[in-house]
Design an enzyme around this catalytic site. Structure first.
Site, mmCIF file in Angstrom:
data_model
loop_
_atom_site.group_PDB
_atom_site.id
_atom_site.type_symbol
_atom_site.label_atom_id
_atom_site.label_comp_id
_atom_site.label_asym_id
_atom_site.label_seq_id
_atom_site.Cartn_x
_atom_site.Cartn_y
_atom_site.Cartn_z
ATOM 1 N N GLU A 186 0.869 -1.171 0.000
ATOM 2 C CA GLU A 186 0.000 0.000 0.000
ATOM 3 C C GLU A 186 0.909 1.225 0.000
ATOM 4 O OE1 GLU A 186 -2.657 0.370 3.348
ATOM 5 O OE2 GLU A 186 -3.417 2.290 2.604
ATOM 6 N N ARG A 188 5.535 -12.806 9.617
ATOM 7 C CA ARG A 188 6.157 -11.492 9.440
ATOM 8 C C ARG A 188 7.597 -11.531 9.922
ATOM 9 N NH1 ARG A 188 2.207 -7.475 8.883
ATOM 10 N NH2 ARG A 188 3.576 -5.708 9.238
ATOM 11 N N LYS A 248 4.499 1.001 8.815
ATOM 12 C CA LYS A 248 4.598 2.279 8.113
ATOM 13 C C LYS A 248 3.930 3.391 8.902
ATOM 14 C CE LYS A 248 3.688 0.081 3.850
ATOM 15 N NZ LYS A 248 2.267 -0.057 3.628
HETATM 16 P P1 ATP Z 1 2.691 -1.801 7.501
HETATM 17 O O1 ATP Z 1 1.941 -2.170 8.719
HETATM 18 O O2 ATP Z 1 4.125 -1.548 7.724
HETATM 19 O O3 ATP Z 1 2.039 -0.731 6.711
HETATM 20 P P2 ATP Z 1 1.527 -3.626 5.790
HETATM 21 O O4 ATP Z 1 1.439 -5.076 5.924
HETATM 22 O O5 ATP Z 1 0.297 -2.843 5.998
HETATM 23 O O6 ATP Z 1 2.687 -3.120 6.666
HETATM 24 P P3 ATP Z 1 1.652 -3.454 3.003
HETATM 25 O O7 ATP Z 1 2.133 -2.337 2.179
HETATM 26 O O8 ATP Z 1 0.214 -3.745 2.981
HETATM 27 O O9 ATP Z 1 2.145 -3.179 4.453
HETATM 28 O O10 ATP Z 1 2.511 -4.755 2.742
HETATM 29 C C1 ATP Z 1 2.832 -5.273 1.485
HETATM 30 C C2 ATP Z 1 3.241 -6.697 1.691
HETATM 31 O O11 ATP Z 1 4.340 -6.780 2.569
HETATM 32 C C3 ATP Z 1 2.118 -7.516 2.313
HETATM 33 O O12 ATP Z 1 2.005 -8.720 1.609
HETATM 34 C C4 ATP Z 1 2.569 -7.739 3.723
HETATM 35 O O13 ATP Z 1 2.093 -8.957 4.192
HETATM 36 C C5 ATP Z 1 4.096 -7.714 3.591
HETATM 37 N N1 ATP Z 1 4.728 -7.292 4.827
HETATM 38 C C6 ATP Z 1 4.517 -6.164 5.520
HETATM 39 N N2 ATP Z 1 5.244 -6.143 6.644
HETATM 40 C C7 ATP Z 1 5.949 -7.295 6.679
HETATM 41 C C8 ATP Z 1 6.897 -7.870 7.588
HETATM 42 N N3 ATP Z 1 7.258 -7.253 8.703
HETATM 43 N N4 ATP Z 1 7.417 -9.078 7.284
HETATM 44 C C9 ATP Z 1 7.079 -9.704 6.160
HETATM 45 N N5 ATP Z 1 6.205 -9.220 5.265
HETATM 46 C C10 ATP Z 1 5.635 -8.024 5.510
HETATM 47 MG MG MG Z 2 -1.299 -2.168 5.360
#
Ligand code: ATP
Ligand code: MG
Length: 562
Positions: free
Chosen positions: A35, A266, A276
């Site tokens: 995102e 994760r 983020k």
């Molecule tokens: P954040 O909470 O940091 O915004 P998110 O999961 O909302 O993380 P996205 O941009 O939606 O962030 O993530 C894109 C991809 O990265 C998703 O498939 C998510 O599962 C993966 N991802 C995010 N954080 C991690 C992590 N700490 N370890 C492994 N994969 C991750």
């Molecule tokens: Mg997210």
């Protein structure tokens, strides 16, 4: 070679099974779906490594898909940063995709769902809806609007789309099962009204689809075979399948392949946070100087800090793929960059806390050029010239008037080696009124020149010091970093906010002197400052001012400090 023998991880096993059960290899397709609401962090590199790694392994396309359904939080700046970071890691996406490109298709499918009695407009307050939602142990109750006629639903949804309602007045829900044991199946929201301009679609839409309704359908439109995400999405899988199975019925001719979602754990890293939203808070509250601050666990922060893509990839490789949550020690990441830079970074000399040394028997006004090896780990790295003269700087902590036998550095009456130069012996020192040492007097032995091969130069001395010739020294700002958080798991406290653990002393700015060969160092170039650690030239460097970041020390001094 060794890669061939590595056991398959559980995702590769799933894919191998699917291939054995009839999935065509040419139908394998993956995606990484960030995102664009912030910069990528080290956690994302695990997800990137998994999907792009599978792409490399199976020679399958991997899409970079921006999951941009929330215009309130998404920006073009983030899209650009994400593309830069994925490229920097060395991965190439097959297609650059945006969920917002599918808004029309999603809308068309929604109309069909409404017509089939599978979606309805709810007109209750969000509080009322929350009350009816139930709890994991208590069934939900149906909305009084659940049985609206198709005609009424189509009419209201049309008016939602045309902007005839205020935000929150009506929403569209899937009609699934308010009694489901999975809370996410209790008539989840599909659309809400939002009067926000979108970074790509502008004001075209004032209804925006929710994550669950968008994500799986984007996978389906792109004909992704395996949609890989983190464990917290596991309960979403049932809903993913419900939406997917419905749209498949409408579009199987156009989109014959059915994606499947699978989840991995994760990546969590000690002494930092991986969200983020929370990283944004550090930026907004000026705890750090932007998303690419070298203390940030973002990819751009690591890049600016001096990390190499190879080190980050090696780290992810070692972390591996698993189904269990755990916290990886940040020292593993530091080990990986040290390991990489040891092979690739040229050695240089810089003094961070200088004290002046006068070599009394070295002729005044004279200087000479010494030849130093760039990198003993790399025979092709060549040599460089290092000027030597009567007055040099050494580190203040490398001298003591008196010290016990374990102190192998310079002390009065003892001899040490100056790296790439001569042996010196300390004879006396001068102090100021505060008792601080201002000058150390030494003598040198001209027969001990480094590389001269003389008997004298083979004499046993315990210590070797780095140094910089004072008349040739170049001023540089060195930024040394400590952990950004003082707690191992700043995010892991129920009663305390992560902000409470911010380390107030995570940045130290040092006025250093470095050897003149660094005068021409370019932004991003990485070096080993001998005996001190690895440093790179920071983006703030100008023709007037040289700025270095300390990437990492030579040894894991931090763990010892604990
Ligand atoms: P954040 O909470 O940091 O915004 P998110 O999961 O909302 O993380 P996205 O941009 O939606 O962030 O993530 C894109 C991809 O990265 C998703 O498939 C998510 O599962 C993966 N991802 C995010 N954080 C991690 C992590 N700490 N370890 C492994 N994969 C991750
Ligand atoms: Mg997210």
């Amino acid at each position: 070679m060794s890669e061939e023998k590595k056991p398959l991880n559980f995702i590769e096993q799933i894919i191998e099974e699917d291939l054995a059960n009839g999935t065509q290899k040419e139908n394998l397709r993956f995606r990484f779906p960030p995102e664009p609401n912030g910069y990528l962090h080290i956690g994302h590199t695990k997800a990137i490594g998994i999907s792009f790694g599978l792409g490399e392994k199976y020679n399958a396309p991997v899409n970079l898909r921006f999951d941009d359904t929330n215009p309130a939080k998404e920006e073009q700046e983030y899209v650009d940063a994400i593309k830069k970071d994925v490229s920097w890691l060395g991965y190439q996406w097959a297609n650059e995709c945006y969920s917002s490109d599918y808004f029309q298709q999603l809308y068309d499918w929604t109309i069909q769902l409404i017509k089939d009695g599978k979606a309805y407009v709810d007109s209750q307050t969000s509080e009322a809806m929350a009350e009816q939602k139930g709890t994991p142990t208590q069934e939900g109750t149906n909305s009084p609007f659940r049985d609206r006629s198709v005609t009424k639903n189509l009419d209201l949804f049309d008016k939602m789309k045309k902007g005839e309602f205020a935000e929150g007045e009506h929403i569209l829900r899937a009609k699934i099962d308010m009694k489901s044991t999975n809370m996410l199946m209790r008539d989840p929201i599909m659309y809400r009204v939002l009067y926000k301009s979108h970074h790509r679609t502008g004001k075209d839409w004032c209804i925006y689809p929710m994550y669950d309704w968008t994500h799986g359908e984007s996978d389906y439109i792109e004909q992704i075979s395996h949609s890989l995400c983190t464990l917290e999405f596991n309960p979403h899988r049932e809903l993913y399948n419900w939406f997917r199975n419905n749209v498949y019925e409408y579009s199987k001719n156009e989109y014959p392949l059915i994606p499947k979602q699978r989840e991995f754990s994760r990546l969590n890293l000690s002494y930092t946070i991986m969200s983020k939203r929370k990283l944004l808070k550090l930026v907004e509250e000026n705890i750090v100087n932007g998303w690419d601050d070298p203390r940030m666990p973002t990819i751009s922060g690591l890049r600016r800090r001096g990390y190499t893509p190879q080190a980050v990839r090696n780290f992810i490789e070692t972390v591996g793929v698993s189904k269990r949550e755990n916290i990886i020690d940040v020292s593993l990441l530091e080990f990986k960059i040290r390991e990489d830079l040891n092979k690739t970074a040229n050695r240089v000399m810089g003094v961070l806390d200088p004290v002046k040394v006068i070599i009394d028997n070295y002729p005044e006004g004279e200087e000479e050029i010494l030849i130093a090896e760039n990198n003993p780990e790399d025979e092709n790295s060549g040599t460089r010239e290092v000027p030597f003269s009567r007055e040099i700087y050494i580190e203040r902590e490398d001298f003591r008037e008196e010290a016990n036998k374990k102190f192998f550095r310079l002390k009065l009456g003892k001899e040490v080696r100056l790296k790439n130069a001569y042996f010196i012996t300390a004879t006396s020192c001068e102090k100021n009124e505060n008792g601080e040492i201002t000058v150390i007097h030494c003598t040198y032995d001209p027969l001990t020149k480094s590389g001269s091969g003389t008997e004298e130069s083979k004499r046993k001395v315990k210590g070797t010091l780095h140094w910089v010739s004072i008349p040739h020294a170049v001023k540089a700002e060195v930024r040394a970093y400590d952990r950004l958080f003082l707690d191992e798991s700043p995010d892991g406290h129920k009663d305390k906010d992560f902000m409470e653990f911010v380390n107030p002393d995570s940045l130290k700015t040092i006025n250093a002197f470095v050897e003149p060969s660094l005068q021409t160092a370019k932004i991003g170039e990485r070096f080993q400052f001998q005996r001190l650690g690895y440093f790179n030239v920071d983006d703030d460097t100008t023709s007037e001012k040289l700025v270095f970041n300390k990437t990492v020390g030579l040894r894991d001094s931090w763990t010892k400090k604990k």
